[in-house]
Design a protein around this motif. Sequence first.
Motif, mmCIF file in Angstrom:
data_model
loop_
_atom_site.group_PDB
_atom_site.id
_atom_site.type_symbol
_atom_site.label_atom_id
_atom_site.label_comp_id
_atom_site.label_asym_id
_atom_site.label_seq_id
_atom_site.Cartn_x
_atom_site.Cartn_y
_atom_site.Cartn_z
ATOM 1 N N GLU A 54 0.811 -1.220 0.000
ATOM 2 C CA GLU A 54 0.000 0.000 0.000
ATOM 3 C C GLU A 54 0.845 1.271 0.000
ATOM 4 O OE1 GLU A 54 -3.091 -0.030 2.986
ATOM 5 O OE2 GLU A 54 -3.342 -2.184 2.763
ATOM 6 N N VAL A 55 2.139 1.141 0.225
ATOM 7 C CA VAL A 55 2.994 2.328 0.325
ATOM 8 C C VAL A 55 3.024 3.085 -1.001
ATOM 9 C CG1 VAL A 55 5.359 3.151 0.693
ATOM 10 C CG2 VAL A 55 4.377 1.437 2.232
ATOM 11 N N LYS A 56 3.234 2.390 -2.110
ATOM 12 C CA LYS A 56 3.332 3.061 -3.409
ATOM 13 C C LYS A 56 2.055 3.835 -3.744
ATOM 14 C CE LYS A 56 4.162 2.489 -8.300
ATOM 15 N NZ LYS A 56 4.434 1.604 -9.414
ATOM 16 N N PRO A 57 0.859 3.216 -3.674
ATOM 17 C CA PRO A 57 -0.352 3.995 -3.979
ATOM 18 C C PRO A 57 -0.558 5.176 -3.027
ATOM 19 C CG PRO A 57 -0.896 1.651 -3.743
ATOM 20 C CD PRO A 57 0.558 1.810 -3.455
ATOM 21 N N ARG A 75 7.300 14.645 -8.633
ATOM 22 C CA ARG A 75 7.053 13.213 -8.838
ATOM 23 C C ARG A 75 8.171 12.424 -8.161
ATOM 24 N NH1 ARG A 75 9.342 15.384 -13.101
ATOM 25 N NH2 ARG A 75 10.883 14.270 -14.297
ATOM 26 N N TRP A 76 7.870 11.167 -7.867
ATOM 27 C CA TRP A 76 8.831 10.286 -7.189
ATOM 28 C C TRP A 76 9.743 9.638 -8.219
ATOM 29 C CZ3 TRP A 76 8.746 10.966 -2.197
ATOM 30 C CH2 TRP A 76 7.557 11.196 -1.525
ATOM 31 N N HIS A 77 10.997 9.490 -7.882
ATOM 32 C CA HIS A 77 11.891 8.643 -8.671
ATOM 33 C C HIS A 77 11.463 7.200 -8.382
ATOM 34 C CE1 HIS A 77 15.457 6.568 -10.033
ATOM 35 N NE2 HIS A 77 15.852 7.694 -10.621
ATOM 36 N N PRO A 78 11.299 6.353 -9.421
ATOM 37 C CA PRO A 78 10.814 4.976 -9.194
ATOM 38 C C PRO A 78 11.632 4.191 -8.168
ATOM 39 C CG PRO A 78 10.886 5.469 -11.538
ATOM 40 C CD PRO A 78 11.520 6.637 -10.837
ATOM 41 N N ASP A 79 12.949 4.354 -8.180
ATOM 42 C CA ASP A 79 13.790 3.633 -7.217
ATOM 43 C C ASP A 79 13.549 4.109 -5.790
ATOM 44 O OD1 ASP A 79 14.913 2.124 -9.236
ATOM 45 O OD2 ASP A 79 16.624 3.473 -9.499
ATOM 46 N N LEU A 80 13.184 5.379 -5.645
ATOM 47 C CA LEU A 80 12.916 5.912 -4.316
ATOM 48 C C LEU A 80 11.642 5.294 -3.741
ATOM 49 C CD1 LEU A 80 13.637 7.765 -2.006
ATOM 50 C CD2 LEU A 80 12.469 9.625 -3.200
ATOM 51 N N ILE A 81 10.661 5.062 -4.583
ATOM 52 C CA ILE A 81 9.424 4.404 -4.116
ATOM 53 C C ILE A 81 9.759 3.017 -3.583
ATOM 54 C CG2 ILE A 81 7.233 3.398 -4.867
ATOM 55 C CD1 ILE A 81 6.759 5.867 -6.525
ATOM 56 N N HIS A 83 12.590 2.077 -2.332
ATOM 57 C CA HIS A 83 13.321 2.306 -1.072
ATOM 58 C C HIS A 83 12.340 2.613 0.062
ATOM 59 C CE1 HIS A 83 16.591 3.650 1.530
ATOM 60 N NE2 HIS A 83 15.926 4.772 1.758
ATOM 61 N N LEU A 84 11.366 3.486 -0.198
ATOM 62 C CA LEU A 84 10.395 3.857 0.834
ATOM 63 C C LEU A 84 9.437 2.711 1.159
ATOM 64 C CD1 LEU A 84 9.625 7.537 -0.230
ATOM 65 C CD2 LEU A 84 11.020 6.746 1.699
ATOM 66 N N SER A 85 9.219 1.813 0.221
ATOM 67 C CA SER A 85 8.351 0.657 0.485
ATOM 68 C C SER A 85 8.983 -0.310 1.477
ATOM 69 C CB SER A 85 8.028 -0.085 -0.816
ATOM 70 O OG SER A 85 7.231 0.735 -1.644
ATOM 71 N N SER A 86 10.311 -0.281 1.573
ATOM 72 C CA SER A 86 10.988 -1.178 2.518
ATOM 73 C C SER A 86 11.235 -0.507 3.874
ATOM 74 C CB SER A 86 12.309 -1.669 1.932
ATOM 75 O OG SER A 86 13.214 -0.597 1.795
ATOM 76 N N TYR A 87 10.867 0.754 3.992
ATOM 77 C CA TYR A 87 11.031 1.480 5.247
ATOM 78 C C TYR A 87 9.956 1.027 6.246
ATOM 79 C CZ TYR A 87 11.182 5.517 8.427
ATOM 80 O OH TYR A 87 11.261 6.322 9.532
ATOM 81 N N ASP A 88 10.253 1.033 7.549
ATOM 82 C CA ASP A 88 9.342 0.521 8.576
ATOM 83 C C ASP A 88 8.162 1.434 8.911
ATOM 84 O OD1 ASP A 88 10.472 -1.926 8.921
ATOM 85 O OD2 ASP A 88 11.614 -1.383 10.704
ATOM 86 N N TRP A 89 8.245 2.711 8.631
ATOM 87 C CA TRP A 89 7.182 3.678 8.925
ATOM 88 C C TRP A 89 6.694 3.593 10.368
ATOM 89 C CZ3 TRP A 89 7.119 7.319 5.492
ATOM 90 C CH2 TRP A 89 7.436 7.022 4.155
ATOM 91 N N PRO A 90 7.569 3.885 11.348
ATOM 92 C CA PRO A 90 7.128 3.828 12.747
ATOM 93 C C PRO A 90 6.002 4.808 13.052
ATOM 94 C CG PRO A 90 9.330 4.778 12.574
ATOM 95 C CD PRO A 90 8.968 4.255 11.217
ATOM 96 N N GLY A 91 5.897 5.884 12.281
ATOM 97 C CA GLY A 91 4.817 6.853 12.469
ATOM 98 C C GLY A 91 3.603 6.562 11.605
ATOM 99 N N ASN A 92 3.601 5.398 10.952
ATOM 100 C CA ASN A 92 2.494 4.962 10.102
ATOM 101 C C ASN A 92 2.138 6.004 9.042
ATOM 102 O OD1 ASN A 92 1.722 2.254 10.681
ATOM 103 N ND2 ASN A 92 1.166 2.951 12.722
ATOM 104 N N ILE A 93 0.857 6.100 8.729
ATOM 105 C CA ILE A 93 0.388 6.950 7.632
ATOM 106 C C ILE A 93 0.701 8.418 7.865
ATOM 107 C CG2 ILE A 93 -1.957 7.173 8.541
ATOM 108 C CD1 ILE A 93 -1.298 6.672 4.866
ATOM 109 N N ARG A 94 0.660 8.858 9.119
ATOM 110 C CA ARG A 94 0.969 10.269 9.400
ATOM 111 C C ARG A 94 2.405 10.608 8.993
ATOM 112 N NH1 ARG A 94 -1.755 8.813 14.157
ATOM 113 N NH2 ARG A 94 -3.856 9.648 14.217
ATOM 114 N N GLU A 95 3.322 9.694 9.249
ATOM 115 C CA GLU A 95 4.716 9.915 8.863
ATOM 116 C C GLU A 95 4.847 9.975 7.347
ATOM 117 O OE1 GLU A 95 9.198 8.105 9.624
ATOM 118 O OE2 GLU A 95 7.475 6.865 10.136
ATOM 119 N N LEU A 96 4.159 9.089 6.650
ATOM 120 C CA LEU A 96 4.194 9.080 5.188
ATOM 121 C C LEU A 96 3.638 10.395 4.627
ATOM 122 C CD1 LEU A 96 3.478 6.226 2.787
ATOM 123 C CD2 LEU A 96 2.173 8.312 2.506
#
Length: 189
Positions: A54-57, A75-81, A83-96
């Motif tokens: 769900e991170v990419k959408p 716009r996002w660089h595809p490789d960055l997406i 990278h961010l998809s593998s991040y843990d997101w401790p702040g969940n959706i608010r952090e994103l």
Amino acid sequence: MGGTEFKNTNFRLISATHHDLKRQVEAKLFREDLLYRLNVVPIHLPPLRERTDEVKPLLEHYIQHFNDKYELDCRWHPDLIAHLSSYDWPGNIRELINLTERLVVTTDEPLITAAQLPKELAIKKFMNLGVHTLKSQVEALEQQLITEALLEHGTTRAAAKALDIDQSTLVKKQKRWRQNNNEEQEDDV
């Protein structure tokens, strides 16, 4: 307000918490009767780190939202997406959401790359649990540095130049890592 007649209403209350309310009731920190009034249709939503698909959408949705809000065209660089998809997101959706807005309003370029990431996200920890040998740690760091250089510079030639290595060396290392990953995936099947 101040009326003396009853009026019928029809509404639904939606509430959310990250606390275990049953434990809160047991600890006398939450009223039991209120728990049962609220707990009609419980919905468990796992943390974002468990919903990596769900991170990419979400990133695409919020970059468009902030582009519209601030009249920009980032716009996002595809490789960055990736990278961010593998991040843990401790702040969940608010952090994103906050990260997306921060990058949209602070970037100088329309293409958001790893170079614009805050330090805590840009340098992914390469120390892996269960990986203790110096050789494996050095390889993990090497792989991380090459990945970051590719994200920042976009091509193998530019990344190799930035790292002061031959492009052929960089490509060979990538190929070896891909082969190792494919072999590990086959072993898991």
